[in-house]
Design a protein around this motif. Structure first.
Motif, PDB file in Angstrom:
ATOM      1  N   ALA A  13       0.818  -1.470  -0.015  1.00 33.63           N
ATOM      2  CA  ALA A  13      -0.039  -0.068  -0.133  1.00 33.63           C
ATOM      3  C   ALA A  13       1.099   1.227   0.122  1.00 33.63           C
ATOM      4  O   ALA A  13       0.659   2.196  -0.849  1.00 33.63           O
ATOM      5  N   VAL A  14       1.899   1.299   0.932  1.00 32.62           N
ATOM      6  CA  VAL A  14       2.733   2.453   0.931  1.00 32.62           C
ATOM      7  C   VAL A  14       3.459   2.734  -0.342  1.00 32.62           C
ATOM      8  O   VAL A  14       3.626   3.815  -0.910  1.00 32.62           O
ATOM      9  N   ALA A  15       3.907   1.411  -1.031  1.00 28.96           N
ATOM     10  CA  ALA A  15       4.770   1.631  -2.199  1.00 28.96           C
ATOM     11  C   ALA A  15       3.847   2.062  -3.525  1.00 28.96           C
ATOM     12  O   ALA A  15       4.127   2.908  -4.437  1.00 28.96           O
ATOM     13  N   GLU A  16       2.368   1.626  -3.361  1.00 29.26           N
ATOM     14  CA  GLU A  16       1.592   2.313  -4.335  1.00 29.26           C
ATOM     15  C   GLU A  16       1.110   3.590  -4.135  1.00 29.26           C
ATOM     16  O   GLU A  16       1.173   4.357  -5.222  1.00 29.26           O
ATOM     17  N   TRP A  17       1.017   4.131  -2.921  1.00 27.54           N
ATOM     18  CA  TRP A  17       1.023   5.430  -2.737  1.00 27.54           C
ATOM     19  C   TRP A  17       2.079   6.166  -3.141  1.00 27.54           C
ATOM     20  O   TRP A  17       2.032   7.577  -3.816  1.00 27.54           O
ATOM     21  N   ARG A  18       3.326   5.680  -2.956  1.00 24.61           N
ATOM     22  CA  ARG A  18       4.500   6.392  -3.541  1.00 24.61           C
ATOM     23  C   ARG A  18       4.662   6.507  -4.920  1.00 24.61           C
ATOM     24  O   ARG A  18       4.864   7.382  -5.543  1.00 24.61           O
ATOM     25  N   ARG A  19       4.325   5.365  -5.589  1.00 29.14           N
ATOM     26  CA  ARG A  19       4.052   5.351  -7.173  1.00 29.14           C
ATOM     27  C   ARG A  19       3.126   6.178  -7.733  1.00 29.14           C
ATOM     28  O   ARG A  19       3.473   7.008  -8.812  1.00 29.14           O
ATOM     29  N   ILE A  20       2.149   6.398  -7.152  1.00 28.02           N
ATOM     30  CA  ILE A  20       0.972   7.318  -7.733  1.00 28.02           C
ATOM     31  C   ILE A  20       1.491   8.720  -7.145  1.00 28.02           C
ATOM     32  O   ILE A  20       1.235   9.588  -8.189  1.00 28.02           O
ATOM     33  N   THR A  21       1.864   9.107  -6.306  1.00 26.10           N
ATOM     34  CA  THR A  21       2.511  10.397  -5.961  1.00 26.10           C
ATOM     35  C   THR A  21       3.853  10.744  -7.038  1.00 26.10           C
ATOM     36  O   THR A  21       3.554  11.846  -7.422  1.00 26.10           O
ATOM     37  N   ASP A  22       4.570   9.638  -7.119  1.00 24.56           N
ATOM     38  CA  ASP A  22       5.620  10.310  -8.191  1.00 24.56           C
ATOM     39  C   ASP A  22       5.078  10.437  -9.734  1.00 24.56           C
ATOM     40  O   ASP A  22       5.234  11.196 -10.315  1.00 24.56           O
ATOM     41  N   LEU A  23       3.959   9.550 -10.048  1.00 29.43           N
ATOM     42  CA  LEU A  23       3.314   9.684 -11.278  1.00 29.43           C
ATOM     43  C   LEU A  23       2.496  10.912 -11.343  1.00 29.43           C
ATOM     44  O   LEU A  23       2.747  11.569 -12.561  1.00 29.43           O
ATOM     45  N   LEU A  24       1.934  11.391 -10.142  1.00 26.26           N
ATOM     46  CA  LEU A  24       1.252  12.666 -10.311  1.00 26.26           C
ATOM     47  C   LEU A  24       2.367  14.089 -10.197  1.00 26.26           C
ATOM     48  O   LEU A  24       1.856  15.171 -10.576  1.00 26.26           O
ATOM     49  N   PHE A  25       3.473  13.835  -9.909  1.00 27.21           N
ATOM     50  CA  PHE A  25       4.388  14.961  -9.627  1.00 27.21           C
ATOM     51  C   PHE A  25       4.209  16.238 -10.686  1.00 27.21           C
ATOM     52  O   PHE A  25       4.308  16.937 -10.654  1.00 27.21           O
ATOM     53  N   ASP A  26       4.216  15.475 -12.308  1.00 27.95           N
ATOM     54  CA  ASP A  26       4.522  16.447 -13.149  1.00 27.95           C
ATOM     55  C   ASP A  26       3.087  16.272 -14.166  1.00 27.95           C
ATOM     56  O   ASP A  26       3.215  16.933 -15.275  1.00 27.95           O
ATOM     57  N   HIS A  27       2.383  15.540 -13.676  1.00 27.25           N
ATOM     58  CA  HIS A  27       0.848  15.362 -14.148  1.00 27.25           C
ATOM     59  C   HIS A  27       0.021  16.500 -13.647  1.00 27.25           C
ATOM     60  O   HIS A  27      -0.152  16.829 -12.617  1.00 27.25           O
ATOM     61  N   GLY A  28      -0.738  17.216 -14.670  1.00 28.58           N
ATOM     62  CA  GLY A  28      -1.409  18.233 -14.153  1.00 28.58           C
ATOM     63  C   GLY A  28      -2.720  17.965 -13.621  1.00 28.58           C
ATOM     64  O   GLY A  28      -3.216  18.661 -12.901  1.00 28.58           O
ATOM     65  N   GLY A  29      -3.246  16.955 -13.883  1.00 30.33           N
ATOM     66  CA  GLY A  29      -4.573  16.628 -13.397  1.00 30.33           C
ATOM     67  C   GLY A  29      -4.680  15.539 -12.436  1.00 30.33           C
ATOM     68  O   GLY A  29      -3.773  15.147 -11.688  1.00 30.33           O
ATOM     69  N   PRO A  30      -5.920  15.179 -12.083  1.00 31.88           N
ATOM     70  CA  PRO A  30      -5.888  14.102 -10.904  1.00 31.88           C
ATOM     71  C   PRO A  30      -5.654  12.691 -11.131  1.00 31.88           C
ATOM     72  O   PRO A  30      -5.657  12.501 -12.462  1.00 31.88           O
ATOM     73  N   TYR A  31      -5.688  11.576 -10.280  1.00 30.69           N
ATOM     74  CA  TYR A  31      -5.148  10.393 -10.693  1.00 30.69           C
ATOM     75  C   TYR A  31      -6.547   9.806 -11.137  1.00 30.69           C
ATOM     76  O   TYR A  31      -7.563   9.869 -10.598  1.00 30.69           O
ATOM     77  N   ALA A  32      -6.221   8.896 -12.151  1.00 34.12           N
ATOM     78  CA  ALA A  32      -7.311   7.924 -12.681  1.00 34.12           C
ATOM     79  C   ALA A  32      -6.587   6.754 -12.984  1.00 34.12           C
ATOM     80  O   ALA A  32      -5.935   6.641 -13.999  1.00 34.12           O
ATOM     81  N   PRO A  33      -7.148   5.390 -12.469  1.00 32.71           N
ATOM     82  CA  PRO A  33      -6.561   4.324 -12.649  1.00 32.71           C
ATOM     83  C   PRO A  33      -6.764   3.899 -14.120  1.00 32.71           C
ATOM     84  O   PRO A  33      -5.821   3.103 -14.648  1.00 32.71           O
ATOM     85  N   ASP A  34      -7.912   4.186 -14.642  1.00 30.77           N
ATOM     86  CA  ASP A  34      -8.253   3.977 -16.099  1.00 30.77           C
ATOM     87  C   ASP A  34      -7.124   4.253 -17.002  1.00 30.77           C
ATOM     88  O   ASP A  34      -7.126   3.935 -18.092  1.00 30.77           O
ATOM     89  N   THR A  35      -6.449   5.531 -16.607  1.00 32.14           N
ATOM     90  CA  THR A  35      -5.450   5.981 -17.570  1.00 32.14           C
ATOM     91  C   THR A  35      -4.095   5.926 -17.067  1.00 32.14           C
ATOM     92  O   THR A  35      -3.055   6.322 -17.459  1.00 32.14           O
ATOM     93  N   ASP A  36      -4.053   5.048 -16.202  1.00 34.26           N
ATOM     94  CA  ASP A  36      -2.480   4.669 -15.436  1.00 34.26           C
ATOM     95  C   ASP A  36      -1.956   3.520 -16.365  1.00 34.26           C
ATOM     96  O   ASP A  36      -2.464   2.537 -16.258  1.00 34.26           O
ATOM     97  N   ALA A  37      -0.964   3.870 -17.030  1.00 33.18           N
ATOM     98  CA  ALA A  37      -0.331   2.748 -18.108  1.00 33.18           C
ATOM     99  C   ALA A  37       0.195   1.674 -17.175  1.00 33.18           C
ATOM    100  O   ALA A  37       0.108   0.347 -17.685  1.00 33.18           O
ATOM    101  N   TYR A  38       0.734   1.771 -16.024  1.00 30.98           N
ATOM    102  CA  TYR A  38       1.043   0.718 -15.078  1.00 30.98           C
ATOM    103  C   TYR A  38      -0.059  -0.368 -14.681  1.00 30.98           C
ATOM    104  O   TYR A  38       0.351  -1.436 -14.826  1.00 30.98           O
ATOM    105  N   VAL A  39      -1.181   0.334 -14.275  1.00 29.68           N
ATOM    106  CA  VAL A  39      -2.217  -0.262 -13.731  1.00 29.68           C
ATOM    107  C   VAL A  39      -2.986  -1.025 -14.938  1.00 29.68           C
ATOM    108  O   VAL A  39      -2.987  -2.389 -14.908  1.00 29.68           O
ATOM    109  N   GLN A  40      -2.966  -0.555 -16.197  1.00 30.81           N
ATOM    110  CA  GLN A  40      -3.390  -1.152 -17.213  1.00 30.81           C
ATOM    111  C   GLN A  40      -2.511  -2.197 -17.825  1.00 30.81           C
ATOM    112  O   GLN A  40      -2.922  -3.231 -18.208  1.00 30.81           O
TER     113      GLN A  40
END
Length: 104
Positions: free
Chosen positions: A65-92
């Motif tokens: 869970a902590v690792a996933e929060w870290r990955r998502i936080t890193d993903l959003l670092f330079d992403h302008g919008g909110p997180y969406a699992p449907d558009t997360d290439a890693y999840v897909q």
């Protein structure tokens, strides 16, 4: 984050066959993260770290869970919008791999 915590998070991100609890923890985090901005995800990561206590000796699902929060936080670092699992290439990619694995 301390160096020990960084090592524990990195270990949780290493490729391996995840246990059911790890999969469930990552899916739970993704659901909670949906719609969050980088700053909100960073706050959630800090809360997860605080709740985890000694991450090096924490349960695998807690580390996941902590690792996933870290990955998502890193993903959003330079992403302008909110997180969406449907558009997360890693999840897909994971979903596609699991689908192929279960067919095989």
């Amino acid at each position: 984050m301390s160096e020990e915590t960084e090592v524990a998070v990195a270990a949780a991100l290493e490729p391996h066959e995840p246990l059911a609890g790890e999969i469930a923890a990552r899916e739970r985090v993704r659901g909670e993260a949906a719609g969050l901005t980088h700053h909100q995800a960073a706050d959630a990561l800090e809360a997860a770290l605080a709740d985890a206590g000694d991450l090096a000796s924490a349960d695998a699902s807690v580390r996941a869970a902590v690792a996933e929060w870290r990955r998502i936080t890193d993903l959003l670092f330079d992403h302008g919008g909110p997180y969406a699992p449907d558009t997360d290439a890693y999840v897909q990619g994971q979903l596609t791999a699991r689908e192929h694995h279960h067919r095989g």
